[in-house]
Design an enzyme around this catalytic site. Sequence first.
Site, PDB file in Angstrom:
ATOM      1  N   SER A 172       0.867  -1.186   0.000  1.00 37.37           N
ATOM      2  CA  SER A 172       0.000   0.000   0.000  1.00 37.37           C
ATOM      3  C   SER A 172       0.901   1.232   0.000  1.00 37.37           C
ATOM      4  CB  SER A 172      -0.852  -0.016   1.276  1.00 37.37           C
ATOM      5  OG  SER A 172      -1.484   1.225   1.478  1.00 37.37           O
ATOM      6  N   TYR A 185      -2.362  -1.123  10.353  1.00 39.30           N
ATOM      7  CA  TYR A 185      -2.278  -1.257   8.894  1.00 39.30           C
ATOM      8  C   TYR A 185      -0.930  -0.733   8.388  1.00 39.30           C
ATOM      9  CZ  TYR A 185      -4.049  -1.066   4.048  1.00 39.30           C
ATOM     10  OH  TYR A 185      -4.236  -1.242   2.694  1.00 39.30           O
TER      11      TYR A 185
HETATM   12  P1  NAD Z   1     -11.526  -6.204  -0.231  1.00 44.18           P
HETATM   13  O1  NAD Z   1     -12.131  -6.081   1.128  1.00 44.18           O
HETATM   14  O2  NAD Z   1     -12.317  -5.821  -1.412  1.00 44.18           O
HETATM   15  O3  NAD Z   1     -10.997  -7.677  -0.475  1.00 44.18           O
HETATM   16  C1  NAD Z   1     -10.285  -8.348   0.515  1.00 44.18           C
HETATM   17  C2  NAD Z   1     -10.292  -9.818   0.186  1.00 44.18           C
HETATM   18  O4  NAD Z   1      -9.601 -10.480   1.246  1.00 44.18           O
HETATM   19  C3  NAD Z   1     -11.694 -10.420   0.131  1.00 44.18           C
HETATM   20  O5  NAD Z   1     -11.728 -11.419  -0.874  1.00 44.18           O
HETATM   21  C4  NAD Z   1     -11.853 -11.064   1.509  1.00 44.18           C
HETATM   22  O6  NAD Z   1     -12.745 -12.155   1.507  1.00 44.18           O
HETATM   23  C5  NAD Z   1     -10.421 -11.527   1.739  1.00 44.18           C
HETATM   24  N1  NAD Z   1     -10.112 -11.724   3.141  1.00 44.18           N
HETATM   25  C6  NAD Z   1     -10.354 -10.909   4.198  1.00 44.18           C
HETATM   26  N2  NAD Z   1      -9.990 -11.495   5.335  1.00 44.18           N
HETATM   27  C7  NAD Z   1      -9.484 -12.710   4.990  1.00 44.18           C
HETATM   28  C8  NAD Z   1      -8.939 -13.795   5.724  1.00 44.18           C
HETATM   29  N3  NAD Z   1      -8.853 -13.764   7.050  1.00 44.18           N
HETATM   30  N4  NAD Z   1      -8.531 -14.889   5.036  1.00 44.18           N
HETATM   31  C9  NAD Z   1      -8.651 -14.944   3.688  1.00 44.18           C
HETATM   32  N5  NAD Z   1      -9.164 -13.969   2.949  1.00 44.18           N
HETATM   33  C10 NAD Z   1      -9.568 -12.854   3.597  1.00 44.18           C
HETATM   34  O7  NAD Z   1     -10.166  -5.370  -0.139  1.00 44.18           O
HETATM   35  P2  NAD Z   1      -9.247  -4.707  -1.268  1.00 44.18           P
HETATM   36  O8  NAD Z   1      -9.427  -3.242  -1.203  1.00 44.18           O
HETATM   37  O9  NAD Z   1      -9.405  -5.412  -2.565  1.00 44.18           O
HETATM   38  O10 NAD Z   1      -7.822  -5.004  -0.638  1.00 44.18           O
HETATM   39  C11 NAD Z   1      -6.963  -6.001  -1.141  1.00 44.18           C
HETATM   40  C12 NAD Z   1      -5.547  -5.684  -0.706  1.00 44.18           C
HETATM   41  O11 NAD Z   1      -5.161  -4.408  -1.249  1.00 44.18           O
HETATM   42  C13 NAD Z   1      -5.380  -5.550   0.813  1.00 44.18           C
HETATM   43  O12 NAD Z   1      -4.160  -6.129   1.205  1.00 44.18           O
HETATM   44  C14 NAD Z   1      -5.363  -4.057   1.025  1.00 44.18           C
HETATM   45  O13 NAD Z   1      -4.667  -3.702   2.179  1.00 44.18           O
HETATM   46  C15 NAD Z   1      -4.650  -3.586  -0.233  1.00 44.18           C
HETATM   47  N6  NAD Z   1      -4.887  -2.183  -0.557  1.00 44.18           N
HETATM   48  C16 NAD Z   1      -6.147  -1.712  -0.799  1.00 44.18           C
HETATM   49  C17 NAD Z   1      -6.315  -0.360  -1.094  1.00 44.18           C
HETATM   50  C18 NAD Z   1      -7.681   0.217  -1.380  1.00 44.18           C
HETATM   51  O14 NAD Z   1      -7.780   1.458  -1.472  1.00 44.18           O
HETATM   52  N7  NAD Z   1      -8.705  -0.559  -1.544  1.00 44.18           N
HETATM   53  C19 NAD Z   1      -5.204   0.479  -1.144  1.00 44.18           C
HETATM   54  C20 NAD Z   1      -3.957  -0.032  -0.892  1.00 44.18           C
HETATM   55  C21 NAD Z   1      -3.790  -1.383  -0.601  1.00 44.18           C
END
Ligand code: NAD
Length: 290
Positions: A172, A185
């Site tokens: 991130s 985080y």
């Molecule tokens: P999201 O909530 O849409 O998806 C998260 C996924 O992880 C889902 O499929 C959920 O079922 C799964 N998950 C959650 N807990 C879990 C567990 N205990 N075991 C297995 N699977 C689990 O989130 P996202 O925004 O797509 O985030 C994905 C990654 O990207 C994360 O690591 C997040 O930190 C990172 N990220 C997101 C953003 C953003 O703005 N959305 C920015 C930077 C980084």
Amino acid sequence: MQLRFHCVGRPRADLIILVNYDKEIRESERKCAMSLEGKIAIVTGSTSGIGLGIVRGLAESGADVILNSFTDTAQDHALAEGIAKEFNISARYVSADMCDVQACRDLIAEVGRCDILVNNAGVQHVAPIDQFPADKWDDILAINLTSAFHTTATALPMMRAAGWGRVVNIASAHGLTASPFKSAYVAAKHGVVGLTKTVALETAEEPITANAICPGYVLTPLLEAQLPATMEKYNMDRETVIKKIILDRQPSRSFATVEQLAGTCCFLCSNAADQITGTTISMDGGWTAM
Ligand code: NAD
């Protein structure tokens, strides 16, 4: 064409060498293309958001894909079946809770082969440190960071046996910089960047790379879940919160998309990225340039 022009009037042996040279260039171009046919990719937390976008991108590039989350519903399995049909590849859903050390290792072991590992599963909680619930800290560290250690440790011997591998960690902008109220985080994502560099150094002399993608804001369910509290806190409607509060950090004033993240992940998995290892690729509209 230029090469052939220089051949005019030369002995035939030279022509053969140049034609072969031309073929080698084409072969090298082909190898740098994005085809991931024959590779098996495991993407943690891939039933929604960025993980799902990456699964779709890898499948479109020809990889067979393993989708993961901890929910194990009929919908999860149907999602994998739909992707298999849409992209004419093999896709399977495997349930594993990334909070659980053994489940992280079992996910990789059960699949039995892992050419591409995308550590994507992640959760978020926002609170001042003195009010930050200890169980939320533990969960965020376990899911966002510790799981990547266990999956990588299990996948690396498989990559070594196959003679090729890619580890792509979804960190991130918070892996490179901090924001208030996101202690767990930010700590976890900085940890992911450190883990990525270490894996890269340990595999540097092998045909394996490890890199981290550092997205800024991407409009996924994870971010959607943070909107109501932010709207309440600032007494603003959804659109105003997005524009004035969330995208205030992102100089482009635009979200990164899951398709763009998938494109970068596929690039890191291509042979064009053979020499890219141990680094971070920011996709944050200029956030970390400030
Ligand atoms: P999201 O909530 O849409 O998806 C998260 C996924 O992880 C889902 O499929 C959920 O079922 C799964 N998950 C959650 N807990 C879990 C567990 N205990 N075991 C297995 N699977 C689990 O989130 P996202 O925004 O797509 O985030 C994905 C990654 O990207 C994360 O690591 C997040 O930190 C990172 N990220 C997101 C953003 C953003 O703005 N959305 C920015 C930077 C980084």
